[in-house]
Design a protein around this motif. Structure first.
Motif, PDB file in Angstrom:
ATOM      1  N   LEU A 225      64.020 -41.324   6.572  1.00 58.03           N
ATOM      2  CA  LEU A 225      64.948 -40.125   7.344  1.00 58.03           C
ATOM      3  C   LEU A 225      64.136 -39.004   6.568  1.00 58.03           C
ATOM      4  CD1 LEU A 225      68.932 -40.394   6.282  1.00 58.03           C
ATOM      5  CD2 LEU A 225      66.735 -40.574   8.474  1.00 58.03           C
ATOM      6  N   ARG A 226      63.325 -38.918   5.592  1.00 57.49           N
ATOM      7  CA  ARG A 226      62.684 -37.286   5.473  1.00 57.49           C
ATOM      8  C   ARG A 226      61.827 -37.664   6.646  1.00 57.49           C
ATOM      9  NH1 ARG A 226      58.371 -36.690   3.092  1.00 57.49           N
ATOM     10  NH2 ARG A 226      58.824 -38.820   1.912  1.00 57.49           N
ATOM     11  N   GLU A 227      61.021 -39.189   6.388  1.00 58.54           N
ATOM     12  CA  GLU A 227      59.473 -38.758   7.172  1.00 58.54           C
ATOM     13  C   GLU A 227      60.277 -38.525   8.612  1.00 58.54           C
ATOM     14  OE1 GLU A 227      57.296 -41.858   4.919  1.00 58.54           O
ATOM     15  OE2 GLU A 227      57.480 -41.739   6.771  1.00 58.54           O
ATOM     16  N   CYS A 228      61.617 -38.799   8.934  1.00 55.38           N
ATOM     17  CA  CYS A 228      61.241 -38.772  10.694  1.00 55.38           C
ATOM     18  C   CYS A 228      61.706 -36.695  10.245  1.00 55.38           C
ATOM     19  CB  CYS A 228      62.682 -39.419  11.071  1.00 55.38           C
ATOM     20  SG  CYS A 228      62.734 -41.013  11.080  1.00 55.38           S
ATOM     21  N   ILE A 229      62.768 -36.249   9.947  1.00 58.31           N
ATOM     22  CA  ILE A 229      62.621 -35.926   9.705  1.00 58.31           C
ATOM     23  C   ILE A 229      61.920 -34.385   9.662  1.00 58.31           C
ATOM     24  CG2 ILE A 229      64.226 -33.000   8.749  1.00 58.31           C
ATOM     25  CD1 ILE A 229      66.184 -35.354   7.725  1.00 58.31           C
ATOM     26  N   GLU A 230      61.025 -34.302   8.916  1.00 58.44           N
ATOM     27  CA  GLU A 230      59.380 -33.700   8.739  1.00 58.44           C
ATOM     28  C   GLU A 230      58.564 -34.075   9.970  1.00 58.44           C
ATOM     29  OE1 GLU A 230      58.601 -33.419   3.600  1.00 58.44           O
ATOM     30  OE2 GLU A 230      57.852 -34.685   4.693  1.00 58.44           O
ATOM     31  N   ARG A 231      58.718 -34.947   9.694  1.00 58.73           N
ATOM     32  CA  ARG A 231      57.729 -35.454  11.925  1.00 58.73           C
ATOM     33  C   ARG A 231      58.416 -34.332  12.722  1.00 58.73           C
ATOM     34  NH1 ARG A 231      55.940 -41.751  13.151  1.00 58.73           N
ATOM     35  NH2 ARG A 231      54.620 -40.455  15.585  1.00 58.73           N
ATOM     36  N   SER A 232      59.269 -34.339  12.792  1.00 59.86           N
ATOM     37  CA  SER A 232      59.967 -33.939  13.797  1.00 59.86           C
ATOM     38  C   SER A 232      59.573 -32.126  13.994  1.00 59.86           C
ATOM     39  CB  SER A 232      61.520 -33.580  13.945  1.00 59.86           C
ATOM     40  OG  SER A 232      61.869 -34.303  14.448  1.00 59.86           O
ATOM     41  N   TYR A 233      59.581 -31.767  12.526  1.00 61.87           N
ATOM     42  CA  TYR A 233      59.477 -30.105  12.413  1.00 61.87           C
ATOM     43  C   TYR A 233      57.926 -30.171  12.587  1.00 61.87           C
ATOM     44  CZ  TYR A 233      63.461 -29.671  10.004  1.00 61.87           C
ATOM     45  OH  TYR A 233      65.148 -29.825   9.203  1.00 61.87           O
ATOM     46  N   ILE A 234      57.223 -30.644  12.420  1.00 57.73           N
ATOM     47  CA  ILE A 234      55.847 -30.720  11.609  1.00 57.73           C
ATOM     48  C   ILE A 234      55.311 -31.068  13.446  1.00 57.73           C
ATOM     49  CG2 ILE A 234      53.447 -31.746  11.651  1.00 57.73           C
ATOM     50  CD1 ILE A 234      54.845 -32.873   9.185  1.00 57.73           C
ATOM     51  N   SER A 235      55.675 -31.889  13.972  1.00 56.86           N
ATOM     52  CA  SER A 235      55.750 -32.097  15.446  1.00 56.86           C
ATOM     53  C   SER A 235      55.695 -30.909  16.948  1.00 56.86           C
ATOM     54  CB  SER A 235      56.190 -32.883  16.789  1.00 56.86           C
ATOM     55  OG  SER A 235      57.734 -33.165  16.287  1.00 56.86           O
ATOM     56  N   LEU A 236      57.003 -29.687  16.284  1.00 58.69           N
ATOM     57  CA  LEU A 236      57.578 -28.550  17.345  1.00 58.69           C
ATOM     58  C   LEU A 236      56.898 -27.921  16.168  1.00 58.69           C
ATOM     59  CD1 LEU A 236      61.048 -27.899  16.179  1.00 58.69           C
ATOM     60  CD2 LEU A 236      59.683 -28.388  18.100  1.00 58.69           C
ATOM     61  N   HIS A 237      55.382 -27.462  14.774  1.00 58.19           N
ATOM     62  CA  HIS A 237      54.935 -26.661  14.215  1.00 58.19           C
ATOM     63  C   HIS A 237      53.838 -27.373  15.682  1.00 58.19           C
ATOM     64  CE1 HIS A 237      52.258 -23.949  11.995  1.00 58.19           C
ATOM     65  NE2 HIS A 237      51.360 -25.266  11.470  1.00 58.19           N
ATOM     66  N   TYR A 238      52.853 -27.957  15.706  1.00 62.53           N
ATOM     67  CA  TYR A 238      51.973 -28.349  16.111  1.00 62.53           C
ATOM     68  C   TYR A 238      51.962 -27.401  17.653  1.00 62.53           C
ATOM     69  CZ  TYR A 238      48.099 -30.590  17.672  1.00 62.53           C
ATOM     70  OH  TYR A 238      47.003 -31.018  17.766  1.00 62.53           O
ATOM     71  N   GLY A 239      53.200 -28.043  17.800  1.00 65.99           N
ATOM     72  CA  GLY A 239      53.186 -27.380  20.096  1.00 65.99           C
ATOM     73  C   GLY A 239      52.494 -26.278  19.922  1.00 65.99           C
ATOM     74  N   LEU A 240      53.817 -25.543  18.731  1.00 59.11           N
ATOM     75  CA  LEU A 240      53.322 -23.794  18.810  1.00 59.11           C
ATOM     76  C   LEU A 240      51.860 -22.927  18.871  1.00 59.11           C
ATOM     77  CD1 LEU A 240      56.604 -23.230  17.000  1.00 59.11           C
ATOM     78  CD2 LEU A 240      56.621 -22.795  19.569  1.00 59.11           C
ATOM     79  N   GLU A 241      51.866 -23.851  17.506  1.00 56.89           N
ATOM     80  CA  GLU A 241      50.049 -23.945  17.205  1.00 56.89           C
ATOM     81  C   GLU A 241      49.386 -23.857  18.667  1.00 56.89           C
ATOM     82  OE1 GLU A 241      48.396 -23.262  14.168  1.00 56.89           O
ATOM     83  OE2 GLU A 241      50.120 -21.693  14.381  1.00 56.89           O
ATOM     84  N   ARG A 242      49.234 -24.882  19.311  1.00 51.05           N
ATOM     85  CA  ARG A 242      48.901 -25.226  20.385  1.00 51.05           C
ATOM     86  C   ARG A 242      49.055 -23.883  21.204  1.00 51.05           C
ATOM     87  NH1 ARG A 242      44.576 -27.587  19.991  1.00 51.05           N
ATOM     88  NH2 ARG A 242      44.631 -27.547  21.268  1.00 51.05           N
ATOM     89  N   CYS A 243      50.072 -23.590  21.804  1.00 54.79           N
ATOM     90  CA  CYS A 243      51.056 -22.846  23.095  1.00 54.79           C
ATOM     91  C   CYS A 243      50.145 -21.470  22.260  1.00 54.79           C
ATOM     92  CB  CYS A 243      52.206 -22.129  22.691  1.00 54.79           C
ATOM     93  SG  CYS A 243      53.143 -23.922  23.287  1.00 54.79           S
ATOM     94  N   LEU A 244      49.575 -21.271  21.075  1.00 53.48           N
ATOM     95  CA  LEU A 244      48.823 -19.475  20.249  1.00 53.48           C
ATOM     96  C   LEU A 244      47.453 -19.823  20.803  1.00 53.48           C
ATOM     97  CD1 LEU A 244      50.641 -18.570  16.970  1.00 53.48           C
ATOM     98  CD2 LEU A 244      50.846 -17.275  19.365  1.00 53.48           C
ATOM     99  N   VAL A 245      46.506 -20.586  21.361  1.00 50.90           N
ATOM    100  CA  VAL A 245      45.738 -20.900  21.809  1.00 50.90           C
ATOM    101  C   VAL A 245      45.098 -21.028  23.151  1.00 50.90           C
ATOM    102  CG1 VAL A 245      43.035 -22.654  22.019  1.00 50.90           C
ATOM    103  CG2 VAL A 245      44.799 -23.487  19.427  1.00 50.90           C
TER     104      VAL A 245
END
Ligand SMILES: [Fe+2]
Length: 257
Positions: A225-245
């Motif tokens: 469950l923890r992995e699933c939650i973290e994966r959601s945050y990390i994928s959001l974070h990665y997407g935001l980073e990509r928006c700044l490029v």
């Protein structure tokens, strides 16, 4: 301690939940912070975001917004009334809240439009590379994993942190004033709804997850469950980073890599 979990304390206090859940949430905090404290929100709050970044954000996040009710529907399909207290809670909650999501896609388009990104661009524009990870992940976890995992990744993690960043942006008078006065209320509607309404929503999801898992899940189940939650945050974070490029028009750089 009984194996079954039943909420007895206040819904919105972490101490009301089993120890395993409290520890799991604490462990996810750094990943959650990487979304909540992302530079994207400061740029919005300060009214200094350039149009290209705003376009990336609006187009890149669209599929997550548009598909969110479908992820909830995928989870609804896993429930069976009468099987367990968790199933009953989840079914009732998902049926009600899919309805709540009804107009949110339209409000997102209004926000984009008011922020200078025409709705046609959001609907048909090419999303920046790497921004679809969160939506793809939600589809995968809601389609293939357990009810608890699907709700943890979406209604708990994604909606929870979205409520936090929405509040930050919505609270900024500078941001509101940076928008054209005509239609400003409609432009801010999505933010307004998510800042307020998501207040108890993720907590309700957490209550359902804990009811499904009980007071004594195995360490492996909690880890998952923890992995699933973290994966959601990390994928959001990665997407935001990509928006700044700044995205090259034909993605030449990335295709060559
Ligand atoms: Fe929503």
């Amino acid at each position: 301690m009984k194996a079954n979990f039943e909420l007895t304390g206040p819904l919105t206090e972490l101490s009301s939940y089993p120890t395993w859940a409290q520890e799991m949430i604490e462990a996810c905090e750094p990943a959650r912070r990487s979304v909540r404290d992302h530079a994207m929100w400061d740029l919005m709050r300060e009214g200094t975001m350039d149009l290209s970044t705003m376009r990336n954000f609006m187009v890149g996040t669209w599929s997550l917004i548009e598909r969110f009710p479908s992820f909830m529907a995928q989870n609804l399909l896993k429930t069976q009334y009468g099987r367990s207290a968790g199933d009953n809670l989840a079914r009732r909650w998902l049926v009600r809240n899919i309805r709540v999501e009804q107009n949110h896609a339209e409000y997102w388009l209004d926000w984009a439009d008011g922020a200078g990104v025409p709705r046609e661009e959001v609907l048909d524009g090419r999303p920046p590379r790497g921004t679809q990870t969160a939506a793809e992940w939600c589809h995968e976890v809601c389609g293939k994993d357990t009810l608890a995992a699907g709700m943890a990744a979406t209604n708990y993690a994604i909606e929870g942190v979205t409520g936090e960043w929405s509040q930050k942006v919505y609270d900024s008078a500078v941001y509101a004033e940076s928008l054209p006065a005509a239609g400003r209320k409609a432009t801010l509607r999505w933010l307004q709804l998510h800042a307020a309404y998501d207040d108890t929503h993720p907590w309700e999801a957490l209550e359902i997850i804990c009811t499904l898992m009980g007071n004594r899940p195995t360490p492996e189940e909690v880890d998952h469950l923890r992995e699933c939650i973290e994966r959601s945050y990390i994928s959001l974070h990665y997407g935001l980073e990509r928006c700044l490029v700044r995205q090259p028009v034909n993605h030449v750089e990335e295709q060559a890599a």
